[in-house]
Motif scaffolding. Structure first.
Motif, PDB file in Angstrom:
ATOM      1  N   CYS A 162       0.833  -1.210   0.000  1.00 41.15           N
ATOM      2  CA  CYS A 162       0.000   0.000   0.000  1.00 41.15           C
ATOM      3  C   CYS A 162       0.867   1.259   0.000  1.00 41.15           C
ATOM      4  N   ALA A 163       1.923   1.225   0.802  1.00 38.48           N
ATOM      5  CA  ALA A 163       2.827   2.384   0.874  1.00 38.48           C
ATOM      6  C   ALA A 163       3.488   2.642  -0.474  1.00 38.48           C
ATOM      7  N   GLN A 164       3.862   1.571  -1.183  1.00 40.91           N
ATOM      8  CA  GLN A 164       4.488   1.711  -2.494  1.00 40.91           C
ATOM      9  C   GLN A 164       3.528   2.316  -3.512  1.00 40.91           C
ATOM     10  N   GLN A 165       2.254   1.940  -3.443  1.00 47.21           N
ATOM     11  CA  GLN A 165       1.268   2.467  -4.385  1.00 47.21           C
ATOM     12  C   GLN A 165       0.973   3.940  -4.112  1.00 47.21           C
ATOM     13  N   LEU A 166       1.018   4.335  -2.837  1.00 45.45           N
ATOM     14  CA  LEU A 166       0.672   5.704  -2.457  1.00 45.45           C
ATOM     15  C   LEU A 166       1.841   6.685  -2.574  1.00 45.45           C
ATOM     16  N   LYS A 167       3.066   6.159  -2.578  1.00 45.99           N
ATOM     17  CA  LYS A 167       4.243   7.032  -2.591  1.00 45.99           C
ATOM     18  C   LYS A 167       4.245   8.001  -3.763  1.00 45.99           C
ATOM     19  N   LEU A 196      -7.380   2.742  -3.012  1.00 48.96           N
ATOM     20  CA  LEU A 196      -6.299   3.647  -2.611  1.00 48.96           C
ATOM     21  C   LEU A 196      -6.316   4.927  -3.450  1.00 48.96           C
ATOM     22  N   GLN A 197      -6.584   4.789  -4.720  1.00 47.30           N
ATOM     23  CA  GLN A 197      -6.651   5.965  -5.593  1.00 47.30           C
ATOM     24  C   GLN A 197      -7.813   6.872  -5.193  1.00 47.30           C
ATOM     25  N   LYS A 198      -8.943   6.274  -4.845  1.00 48.68           N
ATOM     26  CA  LYS A 198     -10.093   7.058  -4.376  1.00 48.68           C
ATOM     27  C   LYS A 198      -9.767   7.759  -3.065  1.00 48.68           C
ATOM     28  N   LEU A 199      -9.106   7.045  -2.161  1.00 47.16           N
ATOM     29  CA  LEU A 199      -8.763   7.610  -0.856  1.00 47.16           C
ATOM     30  C   LEU A 199      -7.776   8.765  -0.984  1.00 47.16           C
ATOM     31  N   ALA A 200      -6.800   8.609  -1.868  1.00 46.37           N
ATOM     32  CA  ALA A 200      -5.812   9.677  -2.073  1.00 46.37           C
ATOM     33  C   ALA A 200      -6.484  10.950  -2.570  1.00 46.37           C
ATOM     34  N   TYR A 202      -9.641  11.698  -2.026  1.00 38.03           N
ATOM     35  CA  TYR A 202     -10.576  12.152  -0.980  1.00 38.03           C
ATOM     36  C   TYR A 202      -9.887  13.001   0.087  1.00 38.03           C
ATOM     37  N   VAL A 203      -8.690  12.588   0.520  1.00 37.58           N
ATOM     38  CA  VAL A 203      -8.030  13.321   1.615  1.00 37.58           C
ATOM     39  C   VAL A 203      -7.420  14.640   1.149  1.00 37.58           C
ATOM     40  N   GLY A 204      -7.367  14.866  -0.151  1.00 35.95           N
ATOM     41  CA  GLY A 204      -6.893  16.147  -0.672  1.00 35.95           C
ATOM     42  C   GLY A 204      -5.452  16.441  -0.303  1.00 35.95           C
ATOM     43  N   ASP A 205      -5.247  17.545   0.390  1.00 35.10           N
ATOM     44  CA  ASP A 205      -3.894  17.962   0.760  1.00 35.10           C
ATOM     45  C   ASP A 205      -3.357  17.246   1.994  1.00 35.10           C
ATOM     46  N   ALA A 206      -4.203  16.543   2.699  1.00 35.68           N
ATOM     47  CA  ALA A 206      -3.755  15.823   3.901  1.00 35.68           C
ATOM     48  C   ALA A 206      -2.768  14.734   3.498  1.00 35.68           C
ATOM     49  N   PRO A 207      -1.671  14.568   4.247  1.00 38.57           N
ATOM     50  CA  PRO A 207      -0.652  13.580   3.841  1.00 38.57           C
ATOM     51  C   PRO A 207      -1.006  12.140   4.185  1.00 38.57           C
ATOM     52  N   GLU A 208      -1.917  11.920   5.161  1.00 38.78           N
ATOM     53  CA  GLU A 208      -2.178  10.548   5.628  1.00 38.78           C
ATOM     54  C   GLU A 208      -3.645  10.163   5.470  1.00 38.78           C
TER      55      GLU A 208
END
Length: 351
Positions: A162-167, A196-200, A202-208
């Motif tokens: 998951c971390a690799q996909q979000l990096k 994960l793509q939807k979540l990224a 959704y959180v906008g500028d938030a890093p986590e």
């Protein structure tokens, strides 16, 4: 070998003449085949040295594998869901007219050929259907160094993936959020990548990405929805359970399907509760039922003070209800409503 070992061997330029790719994780399986093709086939010559076969006999596979590569050292031949490797149920579903005698003859011919496969070809048996490990050919292939099992990722391995996909998106996800996401969406990596793509986004500028974000965005699987239905019922929340049921029925019109999923979850709950009451150690039950540690934690929390005998009784009630529907004695929706009320009343009667 594990899929990790496979990638290491490919990176080192160490290839097997014959591979068997099997297991439920299709995303990793596809990526592994793509990595093998990229490593073996020279750019521009892929079309001349890459063949995919399906629904063919042993002799056609052998002829294709023994054809010399064009302007390179090796060619790749991929055989998808070959009947001699498949469980009978899967084989008949794929090809009802397949003759058992032909399958047996293909097995004998392929076993003989596997004794001395040519160095000029990499043959990959790529199984999306269920592999029958009892069959002679499957047993022989599983003994080879090219046997690769693609199981679902879990724990630290899944968190790392998951971390690799979000990096590249500049995001990270907490361990609790990963557990919640897999509980809601399952463990299929193709599905998780989309979430994960939807979540990224959704959180906008938030890093986590945290648990509240997961609960707000991730589309729950039918299995998760059923888990929540039971969670509400066993906690005495009938109205909330009914609300989830109505939501599920909008996308899953079959009440029988929901009853079957409830029964399956109650069966798992009963096994888990028996293990807890007998020894307090549920590790063996988790392995036998294929339950990952994250989901097991939620199950233990769900069953809480509920007795094992009650869980078994409720599971049998699901079986009886499903049979009553299929035999035409009751209507689907009425039977589902009666079952929900029975679970709710049975739990509350123990208070």
């Amino acid at each position: 070998m594990t899929w990790n070992d496979f990638y290491k061997s490919v990176k080192a330029g160490q290839y097997q003449n014959v591979y068997l790719f099997t297991g439920p994780e299709e995303h990793n399986k596809r990526e592994a085949l793509a990595a093998l093709r990229c490593a073996v086939l020279p750019a521009g010559l892929e079309a001349l040295n890459d063949v995919t076969l399906e629904g063919v006999g042993a002799q056609e596979i052998i002829d294709c594998a023994e054809t010399l590569p064009v302007m390179c050292e090796r060619r790749i031949v991929v055989v998808r869901d070959w009947p001699p490797l498949m469980a009978s149920k899967s084989r008949k579903a794929k090809n009802p007219e397949a003759a058992e005698e032909k399958t047996d003859g293909d097995t004998v011919r392929m076993l003989e050929w596997l004794k001395d496969p040519p160095e000029s070809c990499i043959l990959v048996f790529y199984m999306m259907a269920e592999l029958d490990g009892r069959k002679k050919l499957a047993a022989a292939l599983k003994k080879l160094d090219g046997y690769v099992e693609f199981d679902y990722l879990s724990g630290a391995t899944l968190a790392k993936w998951c971390a690799q996909q979000l990096k590249p998106m500049g995001k990270r996800i907490s361990a609790d959020a990963v557990n919640e996401m897999t509980l809601m969406a399952g463990q299929d990596l193709t599905r998780l990548l989309g979430e994960l793509q939807k979540l990224a986004a959704y959180v906008g500028d938030a890093p986590e990405i945290d648990v509240p974000a997961v609960r707000a965005v991730v589309t729950p699987s039918p299995e998760y929805s059923v888990f929540m239905i039971l969670d509400h019922l066993l906690a005495g929340r009938l109205a909330e359970a009914t609300q989830v049921v109505n939501s599920v029925l909008m996308n899953e019109p079959s009440a029988v399907r929901i009853i079957s999923l409830i029964g399956n979850q109650l069966r798992i709950d009963a096994h888990m509760k028996c293990a807890l009451e007998e020894s307090g150690n549920t590790a063996e039950v988790e392995r036998a039922l294929g339950i990952k540690s994250g989901r097991a934690w939620h199950i233990k929390k769900q069953i809480g003070p509920v007795r094992a005998n009650l869980l078994k009784e409720l599971y049998l009630a699901c079986v009886d209800t499903e049979y009553a529907i299929k035999s035409g004695r009751v209507q689907e929706r009425a039977a589902l409503n009666a079952l929900l009320l029975k679970i709710y009343q049975a739990k509350n009667a123990t208070k």
